[in-house]
Write an enzyme that holds these catalytic residues in place. Sequence first.
Site, PDB file in Angstrom:
ATOM      1  N   ARG A  20       8.370  14.419  -2.605  1.00 21.31           N
ATOM      2  CA  ARG A  20       8.336  12.963  -2.739  1.00 21.31           C
ATOM      3  C   ARG A  20       7.025  12.437  -2.157  1.00 21.31           C
ATOM      4  NH1 ARG A  20      11.684  13.485  -5.970  1.00 21.31           N
ATOM      5  NH2 ARG A  20      13.780  12.613  -6.108  1.00 21.31           N
ATOM      6  N   GLU A  26       5.105   5.079  -6.572  1.00 20.60           N
ATOM      7  CA  GLU A  26       5.351   5.226  -8.011  1.00 20.60           C
ATOM      8  C   GLU A  26       6.214   4.068  -8.516  1.00 20.60           C
ATOM      9  OE1 GLU A  26       6.809   9.120  -9.044  1.00 20.60           O
ATOM     10  OE2 GLU A  26       5.369  10.117  -7.741  1.00 20.60           O
ATOM     11  N   HIS A  57       4.499  13.477 -11.967  1.00 19.91           N
ATOM     12  CA  HIS A  57       5.866  13.718 -11.480  1.00 19.91           C
ATOM     13  C   HIS A  57       6.722  14.298 -12.606  1.00 19.91           C
ATOM     14  CE1 HIS A  57       8.887  12.238  -8.199  1.00 19.91           C
ATOM     15  NE2 HIS A  57       9.044  13.514  -8.512  1.00 19.91           N
TER      16      HIS A  57
END
Length: 329
Positions: free
Chosen positions: A240, A269, A293
């Site tokens: 993350r 994000e 991602h």
Amino acid sequence: MKILAIEKEGRLQEKTDPKVYEAHDITYVPVGSSDDDIIAAGKDAQVIIVDAMGKVSAKVIEGIPGLKMIHSDGVGFQGVDTAAAKEKGIYVCNCKGMNASAVAEQALMLMLGLLRNVVGCNSGVYAGKQIQIKENYMLKGNLRELADCTIGLYGFGDIAKYVAKFATCMGANVIYYDCFRASGDVEKFYGVNYVSLDELIAKADILSVHVPVTPETAGSINADFFAKMKEGAMLINTARGELVDTEALIEAIKSGHIAGAGLDTIAGEPVGLDNPLLKAPEEVRDKMIVSCHIGGITNSSFVRGFGMLWDDIACIERGERPGNIVNKL
């Protein structure tokens, strides 16, 4: 079985056996819908399927009286109020391990891409400097193979275990730190050695992050963390973005203390043009590989994950306990 799906319409249907899909009454609401809209759409639902980045609040749980299970369609479930669900006797489940091998592949790709300077070499070829770059590497002799490296795994869950499996097959020395040490048999199987966190940070040539975001870990990969890293080491983050202090990362690369970073996830994000990472100096950007991602969103990951999801729904239909329960009912 009435199901409320808090996610983009079509994803479930695309990856599900038509006979299974059509046997259920499914209502969709978009991720980000208000609690009132979710309750109105799913007032008779027995199961909620929620996008891994979606939210199911205590208000929603209270407002859907027949609810028996909330199931993430991925690994993440941080948006679900697990305590409120537990209080109501509602299972919260996820698709644990569905994307482990896929994310591990992404981590390995980022490692190899940094070691072989894929970004710089690609740009160099297009700039007509192929032979100059090649001769420079031959002169310095500083291109490394993965087998030349000690890889440090910060966290040792499903994804990290696959990284260890892949990396040891390629000859790398792999060490790990996790708040729960694995058994000797597991360590032997994966060919890894346990070390303290400080030792992991200091010894790793490539430090790969595999811990969840918690109040303790958020932003913990900061200036102090980078200062403890081995000079010339590299950071890989497929976990993350919020684990990493972006400004500290930029400074660590800019100073030359760490050699680069491979990031599949970035704090803030969806990443906009105002993100600090995108505004970093060119000499910093040239030492990073960033991706969108996408590590865990392969077709095979979804097939595995939705298979787990429908198996758990079948358990609920039979009055049985589902798998991968995360709220300890």
